[in-house]
Design a protein around this motif. Structure first.
Motif, short mmCIF file in Angstrom:
data_model
loop_
_atom_site.label_atom_id
_atom_site.label_comp_id
_atom_site.label_asym_id
_atom_site.label_seq_id
_atom_site.Cartn_x
_atom_site.Cartn_y
_atom_site.Cartn_z
N ALA A 192 0.84 -1.19 0.00
CA ALA A 192 0.00 0.00 0.00
C ALA A 192 0.88 1.24 0.00
O ALA A 192 1.82 1.35 0.78
N GLY A 193 0.57 2.15 -0.91
CA GLY A 193 1.38 3.37 -1.01
C GLY A 193 2.59 3.15 -1.89
O GLY A 193 2.64 2.23 -2.70
N PRO A 194 3.60 4.01 -1.76
CA PRO A 194 4.79 3.91 -2.62
C PRO A 194 5.48 2.56 -2.48
O PRO A 194 5.69 2.08 -1.37
N ALA A 195 5.81 1.95 -3.62
CA ALA A 195 6.46 0.64 -3.62
C ALA A 195 7.90 0.71 -4.10
O ALA A 195 8.81 0.24 -3.46
N PHE A 196 8.11 1.32 -5.28
CA PHE A 196 9.46 1.47 -5.80
C PHE A 196 9.47 2.57 -6.85
O PHE A 196 8.43 2.94 -7.40
N ASN A 197 10.65 3.10 -7.11
CA ASN A 197 10.85 4.07 -8.19
C ASN A 197 11.46 3.36 -9.38
O ASN A 197 12.45 2.63 -9.22
N ASP A 198 10.92 3.56 -10.56
CA ASP A 198 11.54 2.96 -11.74
C ASP A 198 12.68 3.86 -12.21
O ASP A 198 12.91 4.96 -11.66
N PRO A 199 13.45 3.44 -13.21
CA PRO A 199 14.63 4.22 -13.62
C PRO A 199 14.32 5.62 -14.15
O PRO A 199 15.22 6.45 -14.24
N THR A 200 13.06 5.89 -14.49
CA THR A 200 12.70 7.23 -14.93
C THR A 200 12.39 8.15 -13.75
O THR A 200 12.15 9.34 -13.94
N VAL A 203 7.25 7.03 -9.31
CA VAL A 203 6.95 6.24 -8.12
C VAL A 203 5.75 5.35 -8.42
O VAL A 203 4.68 5.83 -8.83
N HIS A 204 5.92 4.05 -8.23
CA HIS A 204 4.81 3.11 -8.41
C HIS A 204 4.17 2.84 -7.05
O HIS A 204 4.86 2.51 -6.08
N LYS A 205 2.86 2.98 -7.00
CA LYS A 205 2.12 2.83 -5.75
C LYS A 205 1.12 1.68 -5.85
O LYS A 205 0.69 1.32 -6.95
N ASP A 206 0.74 1.15 -4.70
CA ASP A 206 -0.29 0.12 -4.60
C ASP A 206 0.01 -1.04 -5.55
O ASP A 206 -0.68 -1.29 -6.53
N VAL A 207 1.07 -1.75 -5.22
CA VAL A 207 1.62 -2.79 -6.08
C VAL A 207 1.42 -4.16 -5.46
O VAL A 207 1.55 -4.34 -4.25
#
Length: 328
Positions: A192-200, A203-207
């Motif tokens: 829930a919430g921020p999970a990881f940042n991709d190389p760009t 921020v990917h959330k709710d993963v």
């Protein structure tokens, strides 16, 4: 994020706010159905792929300091899906020596005539690949000296899965392979919430996060892509060794990130000199519709039997693993 630590030098995003997936929410997410939907829609994914490979036996003391030998790689570009899986790809790739001392080791080995070291050094320049209609084309320093004047692309023969799988050895766009992975996960979580940042930097959330492992032999049994990479069924030198994997998806089950970590060491069969290990992270940055991938113009292409100067290709993990078996 891999449950098994990645080889040093590969960044791993920190996952926060982990909660267990409620049963009803978990049932609603079906990555296999999502992948089949993407295939049916012939979607094209923008990808960034990165990781590292460590080669046992190549490390040595440099400037009075013991140094392992590893190299990093990065691939960027596009994967085109079709009803049978990955139909085409257009990618760039290059090798990097980030650990202090490894570039000096590679140059020293190359000066001594080591062909694998020469191949890796050539790959520090950017190479391009296009896999279209079951054929693979490559442009770059490994092949350019072998091409006739005026030609810039080497035709390397027939390929599989759009020529997209070299550093990444698990093809999640084979539904049966993906189903095999998901049927044997040892952890499933909703973040829930921020999970990881991709190389760009996004921020990917709710993963949804799935984790598992299988042997090289298990992977060979289920995956046509790995069968083509391995060429022959894994023998006792690495067949029982493990490949760990992580899959992150959004709420629809669409893949966001797929990571692997592998090591040819396993209990009862180990040679430090021939040992190899590595990791690959594949980020799916976005999905597009109606984005074709075309082969290079025929006027720029010539067939070649292999890299210039008799060098090995040494540009995929399966080659590394086959080349690191303990010698008799």
């Amino acid at each position: 994020m891999l449950v098994k630590p990645l080889t040093a030098g590969v960044g791993v995003a920190v996952i926060a706010c982990v909660v267990l997936v409620p049963a009803h929410a978990e049932a609603a997410v079906n990555p296999v159905a999502a992948v089949k939907r993407l295939m049916a829609q012939a979607r094209t994914a923008k990808v960034i792929e990165w990781g590292t490979v460590m080669l046992g036996g190549r490390g040595r003391t440099v400037n009075n300091m013991a140094s392992l030998f590893d190299y990093h790689f990065e691939r960027k570009g596009w994967l085109k899906l079709g009803r049978s899986g990955v139909a085409a790809s257009n990618l760039t790739r290059h090798v990097m020596f980030k650990r202090p001392g490894t570039l000096a080791i590679a140059k020293q080995d190359a000066a001594g005539g080591d062909l694998q070291a020469k191949s890796l050094l050539a790959q520090t320049s950017i190479h391009r690949s296009a896999g279209v209609n079951g054929r693979l084309y490559t442009a770059g320093k490994l092949y350019a000296p072998a091409l006739p004047k005026g030609k810039t692309w080497a035709y390397r023969g027939k390929t599989f899965s759009g020529g997209a799988f070299t550093d990444q050895i698990i093809n999640i766009f084979e539904p049966k392979t993906l189903q095999r992975l998901l049927s044997d996960t040892y952890e499933k979580k909703f973040i829930a919430g921020p999970a990881f940042n991709d190389p760009t930097g996004r921020v990917h959330k709710d993963v949804y996060l799935y984790r598992g492992k299988l042997t090289f032999s298990d992977l060979y049994a289920v995956s046509p892509t790995f069968q083509a990479l391995a060429q022959t069924e894994p023998d006792e030198s690495y067949g029982p060794a493990l490949v760990w994997w992580d899959l992150s998806t959004d709420k629809s089950g669409t893949p966001l990130r797929f990571s692997i970590s592998w090591n040819t060491h396993y209990q009862g069969y180990y040679s430090s000199r021939e040992r190899a290990e590595g990791s690959t992270i594949t980020d799916f940055i976005g999905w597009r519709s109606n984005l074709p991938i075309k082969p290079p113009h025929s006027s720029t292409v010539a067939a070649v039997s292999g890299p210039a100067g008799g060098l090995p290709e040494f540009d995929d993990v399966a080659e590394v693993i086959r080349g690191r078996r303990p010698r008799s």
